[in-house]
Scaffold this motif. Structure first.
Motif, PDB file in Angstrom:
ATOM      1  N   LYS A  46      -4.802   5.067  -9.472  1.00 52.04           N
ATOM      2  CA  LYS A  46      -3.395   4.739  -9.609  1.00 52.04           C
ATOM      3  C   LYS A  46      -3.443   3.323  -9.634  1.00 52.04           C
ATOM      4  O   LYS A  46      -4.053   2.444  -9.309  1.00 52.04           O
ATOM      5  CB  LYS A  46      -2.835   5.238  -8.088  1.00 52.04           C
ATOM      6  N   MET A  91      -2.135  -0.219  -8.960  1.00 54.98           N
ATOM      7  CA  MET A  91      -1.986  -0.826  -7.642  1.00 54.98           C
ATOM      8  C   MET A  91      -0.056  -1.103  -7.858  1.00 54.98           C
ATOM      9  O   MET A  91       0.349  -1.700  -8.429  1.00 54.98           O
ATOM     10  CB  MET A  91      -2.481  -2.381  -7.485  1.00 54.98           C
ATOM     11  N   GLU A 148      -8.565  -0.032  -2.785  1.00 52.96           N
ATOM     12  CA  GLU A 148      -9.001   1.438  -2.809  1.00 52.96           C
ATOM     13  C   GLU A 148      -8.252   2.393  -3.126  1.00 52.96           C
ATOM     14  O   GLU A 148      -8.631   3.401  -3.741  1.00 52.96           O
ATOM     15  CB  GLU A 148      -9.214   1.415  -0.948  1.00 52.96           C
ATOM     16  N   LEU A 149      -6.680   1.869  -2.977  1.00 54.26           N
ATOM     17  CA  LEU A 149      -5.934   2.994  -3.559  1.00 54.26           C
ATOM     18  C   LEU A 149      -6.024   3.222  -5.105  1.00 54.26           C
ATOM     19  O   LEU A 149      -6.035   4.061  -5.714  1.00 54.26           O
ATOM     20  CB  LEU A 149      -4.447   2.403  -3.633  1.00 54.26           C
ATOM     21  N   PRO A 173      -5.825   4.100   2.982  1.00 55.21           N
ATOM     22  CA  PRO A 173      -7.385   3.769   2.497  1.00 55.21           C
ATOM     23  C   PRO A 173      -8.058   3.729   3.715  1.00 55.21           C
ATOM     24  O   PRO A 173      -8.359   2.773   4.315  1.00 55.21           O
ATOM     25  CB  PRO A 173      -6.854   2.124   2.247  1.00 55.21           C
ATOM     26  N   PRO A 191       0.918  -1.027   0.027  1.00 55.22           N
ATOM     27  CA  PRO A 191       0.073  -0.040  -0.014  1.00 55.22           C
ATOM     28  C   PRO A 191       1.022   1.127   0.036  1.00 55.22           C
ATOM     29  O   PRO A 191       2.082   1.294   0.477  1.00 55.22           O
ATOM     30  CB  PRO A 191      -0.770  -0.155   1.448  1.00 55.22           C
ATOM     31  N   ASP A 192       0.167   2.385  -0.570  1.00 50.87           N
ATOM     32  CA  ASP A 192       0.620   3.581  -0.314  1.00 50.87           C
ATOM     33  C   ASP A 192       0.344   4.409   0.898  1.00 50.87           C
ATOM     34  O   ASP A 192      -0.745   4.958   0.847  1.00 50.87           O
ATOM     35  CB  ASP A 192       0.720   4.309  -1.668  1.00 50.87           C
ATOM     36  N   TRP A 193       1.170   4.405   1.913  1.00 58.48           N
ATOM     37  CA  TRP A 193       0.806   5.133   2.975  1.00 58.48           C
ATOM     38  C   TRP A 193       0.826   6.657   3.098  1.00 58.48           C
ATOM     39  O   TRP A 193       0.269   6.995   4.025  1.00 58.48           O
ATOM     40  CB  TRP A 193       1.517   4.678   4.376  1.00 58.48           C
ATOM     41  N   SER A 245      -5.148  -1.932  -1.468  1.00 53.47           N
ATOM     42  CA  SER A 245      -4.661  -1.842  -2.863  1.00 53.47           C
ATOM     43  C   SER A 245      -5.879  -1.500  -3.839  1.00 53.47           C
ATOM     44  O   SER A 245      -5.750  -0.733  -4.666  1.00 53.47           O
ATOM     45  CB  SER A 245      -3.779  -3.088  -3.689  1.00 53.47           C
ATOM     46  N   ARG A 266      -1.286   7.837   0.822  1.00 50.95           N
ATOM     47  CA  ARG A 266      -2.777   8.020   0.694  1.00 50.95           C
ATOM     48  C   ARG A 266      -3.572   6.689   1.456  1.00 50.95           C
ATOM     49  O   ARG A 266      -3.785   5.811   0.833  1.00 50.95           O
ATOM     50  CB  ARG A 266      -3.117   7.704  -0.913  1.00 50.95           C
TER      51      ARG A 266
END
Length: 470
Positions: A292, A294, A169-170, A16, A10-12, A167, A14
């Motif tokens: 974006k 994943m 939701e991202l 989720p 995940p991209d922390w 992922s 952003r």
């Protein structure tokens, strides 16, 4: 069977939020709402056994079994009153069978007590908000997604929601994520009701909606290769494949489970969620590209050689040294030019330097003497370690010594070259390369002004050639 991705991160930057909100909502509902089920059920049970219902209904239940479920007789004989009263209290089919008969017979007091008991019982969360295929309701269609039967059930669903939801939701955005989550849960409920139509058993759990998130995950990744962890019975491991490949595997698992698995699991709800999530995500991506893509770990997937090393390491960690050595031998046969595997093979067999395996391990290294990717210093060090470790250096074959002698000449390691030539001469090996290597050593001694050693080496190496190549 379990198959989960182990590569997406995940991209922390952003976070989720919707995924975390769903997890929190399920947790709070389980603790603060479903936590009161025991008191609700106790109230209903106390009313039942404090009324005339047990005396009135026990004989009527036997009639119901004879008419509707004669196959229950054996189970009833085994379990006795426990089975009878469990069905009297919980069996919705018996409840629906009994009510019209009481109305026809004019049993108003009995009917009133039965309806009051049902009202108390239906306050239990699974009855109030669970999905009952025979009597579907809006509350059940939505509510079942936020109810769970136990802590294990809750934790299992939330772990999968976290694994896939972060992922998804991202990629889709929070609003679309929650919208498709609910739509996927409704689709899962729809397929469950279609297959189990007429059933009075309530279904609870977020599994269908979570399965929809898994379907979305596959749709967004598509043909991109991912790394997955799997378990099948007691076996486990990793594999890499396009994301689309795991969708039929997941679907096959659910269909197999329906026929051969636990009867208490809503496999068709899982199936409906997977298919709905996949289709809904494809439609959304076609209409609006993901916010974006994943993310995937930047590191490359492990090579077969790295996987072989990992397997050897695992055997060593478990203390299975024989299995580790066998795995190393097999890996070296498959990848004969991989230095790390050869060195691991040597290390594992060095415990018994007189063993055939140790000689083969060293021979595998010496056979790579012509490989420029292997440092000549490593070759020489291994050669000397081998000479010290064993009294019968069977790995120093004529071919291996010739290959190392040529490498020694290339890197101008003259002492090592002389040692190898002396060994070849002592073994009475004849080869056209020996005089050439001897002359290189002769010239080296002449440059040093050691004419005596030069003449000695020339005399030893002349006339030592026959046709052939090393």
């Amino acid at each position: 069977m379990l198959i989960i991705p182990i590569q997406n991160k995940p991209d922390w930057r952003r976070p989720p939020l919707m995924c975390f909100a769903l997890i929190l909502a399920n947790l709070l509902i389980f603790v603060f709402y479903q936590g009161g089920d025991e008191a609700r059920w106790q109230q209903a049970e106390e009313y039942y056994f404090g009324s005339d219902l047990p005396d009135l209904e026990e004989q009527r239940f036997l009639v119901y079994v004879n008419e509707e479920h004669p196959e229950w007789r054996l189970q009833m004989d085994v379990e006795g009153e426990e089975f009878v009263y469990r069905e009297l209290l919980w069996n919705m089919e018996f409840h629906q069978w009994l009510l019209p008969k009481l109305k026809q017979e004019g049993q108003s007091q009995w009917l009133q007590q039965r309806l009051h008991f049902a009202e108390l019982r239906n306050q239990v969360s699974s009855m109030a908000l669970g999905l009952i295929p025979a009597e579907p309701s809006v509350a059940g269609m939505l509510g079942h997604m936020f109810l769970h039967g136990s802590w294990d059930h809750l934790i299992g669903n939330m772990v999968f929601l976290l694994l896939f939801g972060l992922s998804v939701e991202l990629a889709l955005g929070g609003l679309w994520f929650i919208a498709l989550y609910l739509l996927g849960g409704l689709a899962a409920a729809g397929l469950h009701m279609l297959v189990e139509s007429g059933s009075n058993v309530p279904m609870v759990g977020a599994s269908g909606a979570v399965s929809a998130i898994m379907g979305m995950f596959v749709a967004i990744y598509g043909v991109r290769r991912l790394r997955f962890f799997y378990t099948v019975g007691f076996m486990f491991g990793e594999f890499s494949a396009p994301a689309l490949v795991v969708l039929p595997l997941w679907l096959g698992k659910e269909i197999f489970g329906y026929f051969y698995g636990d009867v208490g699991i809503a496999y068709w709800a899982h199936t409906g969620g997977l298919l709905a999530g996949f289709v809904l995500a494809l439609m959304l991506i076609y209409w609006r590209p993901p916010l974006k893509e994943m993310p995937v770990e930047e590191e490359e997937l492990p090579s077969p050689q790295q996987s072989a090393l990992t397997r050897i390491d695992r055997f060593q960690e478990e203390g299975k040294l024989i299995e580790a050595a066998e795995a190393a031998a097999a890996a070296v046969r498959q990848y004969p030019d991989h230095l790390a595997l050869i060195q691991r093979y040597i290390e594992l067999t060095a415990i018994n330097p007189d063993s055939e395996a140790y000689h083969r391990a060293n021979l595998a290294l010496f056979a790579q003497a012509a490989n420029p990717a292997i440092d000549a210093c490593i070759l020489e060090a291994s050669y000397r370690n081998y000479r010290q470790a064993t009294q019968t250096p069977r790995a120093l074959t004529a071919k291996a010594c010739l290959l190392m002698a040529r490498r020694a000449a290339e890197v101008k390691n003259w002492p090592w070259l002389e040692e190898l030539l002396n060994r070849l001469i002592a073994q009475r090996v004849q080869h056209p390369l020996i005089p050439k290597l001897g002359m290189a050593l002769v010239n080296y001694y002449r440059r040093l002004g050691e004419e005596g050693r030069a003449r000695e080496m020339k005399a030893l190496t002349q006339g030592m050639e026959i046709s052939g190549q090393p």
